[in-house]
Design a protein around this motif. Structure first.
Motif, PDB file in Angstrom:
ATOM      1  N   ASP A 255       0.825  -1.210   0.000  1.00  0.00           N
ATOM      2  CA  ASP A 255       0.000   0.000   0.000  1.00  0.00           C
ATOM      3  C   ASP A 255       0.861   1.264   0.000  1.00  0.00           C
ATOM      4  O   ASP A 255       2.045   1.229   0.348  1.00  0.00           O
ATOM      5  CB  ASP A 255      -0.918   0.034   1.217  1.00  0.00           C
ATOM      6  N   LYS A 256       0.245   2.364  -0.335  1.00  0.00           N
ATOM      7  CA  LYS A 256       0.924   3.645  -0.200  1.00  0.00           C
ATOM      8  C   LYS A 256       1.161   3.918   1.285  1.00  0.00           C
ATOM      9  O   LYS A 256       0.293   3.633   2.118  1.00  0.00           O
ATOM     10  CB  LYS A 256       0.078   4.758  -0.809  1.00  0.00           C
ATOM     11  N   PRO A 257       2.324   4.471   1.637  1.00  0.00           N
ATOM     12  CA  PRO A 257       2.627   4.692   3.055  1.00  0.00           C
ATOM     13  C   PRO A 257       1.558   5.493   3.791  1.00  0.00           C
ATOM     14  O   PRO A 257       1.220   5.188   4.930  1.00  0.00           O
ATOM     15  CB  PRO A 257       3.965   5.431   3.014  1.00  0.00           C
ATOM     16  N   GLU A 258       1.014   6.502   3.118  1.00  0.00           N
ATOM     17  CA  GLU A 258       0.007   7.322   3.787  1.00  0.00           C
ATOM     18  C   GLU A 258      -1.246   6.509   4.123  1.00  0.00           C
ATOM     19  O   GLU A 258      -1.891   6.738   5.160  1.00  0.00           O
ATOM     20  CB  GLU A 258      -0.356   8.553   2.943  1.00  0.00           C
ATOM     21  N   ASN A 259      -1.583   5.553   3.263  1.00  0.00           N
ATOM     22  CA  ASN A 259      -2.739   4.699   3.548  1.00  0.00           C
ATOM     23  C   ASN A 259      -2.440   3.758   4.708  1.00  0.00           C
ATOM     24  O   ASN A 259      -3.295   3.523   5.568  1.00  0.00           O
ATOM     25  CB  ASN A 259      -3.127   3.906   2.310  1.00  0.00           C
ATOM     26  N   THR A 260      -1.225   3.211   4.725  1.00  0.00           N
ATOM     27  CA  THR A 260      -0.843   2.318   5.818  1.00  0.00           C
ATOM     28  C   THR A 260      -0.858   3.056   7.154  1.00  0.00           C
ATOM     29  O   THR A 260      -1.370   2.538   8.155  1.00  0.00           O
ATOM     30  CB  THR A 260       0.560   1.735   5.563  1.00  0.00           C
ATOM     31  N   LEU A 261      -0.312   4.266   7.174  1.00  0.00           N
ATOM     32  CA  LEU A 261      -0.256   5.030   8.416  1.00  0.00           C
ATOM     33  C   LEU A 261      -1.645   5.490   8.862  1.00  0.00           C
ATOM     34  O   LEU A 261      -1.884   5.695  10.060  1.00  0.00           O
ATOM     35  CB  LEU A 261       0.669   6.232   8.244  1.00  0.00           C
ATOM     36  N   ARG A 262      -2.558   5.621   7.928  1.00  0.00           N
ATOM     37  CA  ARG A 262      -3.949   5.935   8.278  1.00  0.00           C
ATOM     38  C   ARG A 262      -4.633   4.720   8.912  1.00  0.00           C
ATOM     39  O   ARG A 262      -5.347   4.840   9.909  1.00  0.00           O
ATOM     40  CB  ARG A 262      -4.713   6.354   7.023  1.00  0.00           C
TER      41      ARG A 262
END
Length: 460
Positions: A255-262
């Motif tokens: 996944d995109k990092p921003e999605n993972t961190l969300r």
């Protein structure tokens, strides 16, 4: 000319409808492969197959799908792992796919295609006859009807196979003492997805189906599952905990990092969340945060090889191969020299550019490929260390091994021939070079025949 263009368009459409999807990239991870093998082995045995002969392969594809494609291999899309909430749901899918293997459906699918080709050919002949008689519209109608009948024949055949695989999967779950709740839950998700997307549940409405309707599948299986003694058996908490780690690792990786961190926010200090964030931070080049997460994981389980592997990977890929050696050596030790982890250690040893490490790298990598020959990354690294130590014939042999797995058959054949010329005659490596050369040549000729070019294999 307009009629001919329409005919060609229909032929192209028919070919596309029956061709398999293009191969996606395979995701290889030691922890994930161990988990998939562990949850599938009881089902494989229940199906009367040998666990060591059945492969569970993870494909990097966000769609929710799984399939078999010849031999005894089950391919699972990464999107299916993401959509599943429990390991039990994934076991239900694997049981179904094993039903395709034991039913010989990949072999028998040719029966369905041959019948469909009969419809298609007859309609094409009739359409050409009508076209020659000047009835262009009638010709198109005949060909369209034939293509529709052919497609309907194929889909009816595959739906029968899907129902058979459902029944076999239910049997294997029962024999293994695994509840079918996950299977029903997952089919329910597919049904809800169809409803949300507005798919018609009425075949007459024109929605062609390659599987039985999800609602029908649930109704047909519910009675069978609910009567099974394993129906109320709780899910194994250790297996489910491992599954959450696998989901988190996969999310962090694809996944995109921003999605993972969300999805795994900082306030979540669970083990899966730390795993996911470590990968997300690593992809963002925030090495300190990635290492902090990895260290927290190691503090919780100092001998967990996958946490140690994670830290070593972050250090190695951040340009600190020397620092990566300690965690990767421990990961290799605690995993009993798991080939994928050992390959990463070999890579780190080479990346130090310290010649004193090359002997260990060669030893580690040779052991890795001995246990897992189908690892092009390990073969490439082994070729690098052979070349660095001046053993050019074996470097070429390692290149040939890697190239044939990457479908670079012409390069593989040349590398094998060069290796054979420099290796001791009759030695195991010399014999292997001969085998690869012959294998590469045969595969080149197969590709040439598939293209209808009988001379291209001889030109190489």
């Amino acid at each position: 000319m307009r009629l001919l263009s329409h005919v060609l368009a229909f032929i192209a459409m028919a070919v596309l409808l029956v061709q398999p999807a293009a191969a996606q990239s395979v995701l290889r991870d030691a922890e994930t492969e161990a988990f998939l093998n562990d949850i599938s082995n009881p089902l494989v045995e229940a199906a009367g197959l040998a666990p060591g002969n059945v492969e569970i392969v993870l494909i990097n594809d966000p769609s929710i799908n799984a399939f078999v494609a010849g031999g005894q291999a089950v391919y699972i899309h990464s999107g299916l792992i993401d959509a599943a909430d429990t390991a039990n749901e994934v076991q239900g899918v694997i049981a179904h796919e094993l039903g395709h293997i034991t039913g010989g459906h990949i072999v028998r699918i040719g029966e369905g295609y041959r019948k469909a080709q009969g419809f298609s050919l007859l309609s094409m002949i009739a359409g050409i006859g009508a076209a020659l008689a000047g009835a262009g519209d009638a010709a198109m109608g005949l060909m369209m009807a034939g293509q529709s009948a052919a497609l309907s024949s194929i889909l009816a055949f595959t739906r029968t196979q899907e129902a058979s695989a459902d029944a076999a999967g239910a049997e294997y779950l029962s024999k293994a003492g695994i509840s079918g709740r996950g299977s029903l839950t997952f089919f329910g998700k597919l049904l809800n997805q169809e409803v949300r997307r507005g798919y018609s549940q009425n075949e007459e409405a024109g929605f062609w189906r390659t599987h039985p309707l999800s609602g029908d599948r649930i109704n047909n299986l519910r009675e069978t599952y609910e009567k099974d003694p394993a129906w109320d058996r709780p899910n194994d908490p250790a297996i489910e905990a491992r599954f959450q780690r696998i989901k988190a690792k996969l999310a962090g990786y694809v996944d995109k990092p921003e999605n993972t961190l969300r999805d795994y926010p900082e306030e979540d200090q669970s083990t899966p969340a730390l795993v996911a964030r470590a990968y997300a931070y690593h992809k963002q080049a925030r090495m300190d945060l990635a290492l902090e997460a990895a260290d927290k994981l190691i503090e919780r389980a100092p001998s967990d090889p996958y946490f140690l592997e994670l830290k070593g990977q972050v250090l190695l890929e951040s340009g600190r191969p020397g620092d990566a050696l300690d965690p990767l050596r421990k990961a290799t030790q605690y995993s009993r020299s798991q080939p994928l982890i050992a390959s990463l250690l070999g890579h780190a040893l080479i990346a130090t550019e310290d010649k004193d490490n090359y002997e260990e790298a060669e030893r580690v990598l040779r052991a890795a490929v001995a246990r897992d020959r189908y690892n092009p990354f390990a073969w490439y690294q082994l070729g690098v260390v052979y070349a660095a130590r001046g053993d050019i014939p074996r470097a070429r042999l390692a290149s040939a091994e890697q190239q044939v797995m990457n479908r670079q058959y012409a390069l593989a054949m040349r590398s094998a021939q060069a290796a054979e010329a420099g290796l001791p005659v009759g030695s195991p490596d010399w014999l292997r070079a001969q085998d690869i050369g012959m294998q590469a040549r045969a595969l080149i000729e197969q590709e040439c025949e598939a293209r209808g070019d009988r001379s291209c294999g001889r030109r190489r």
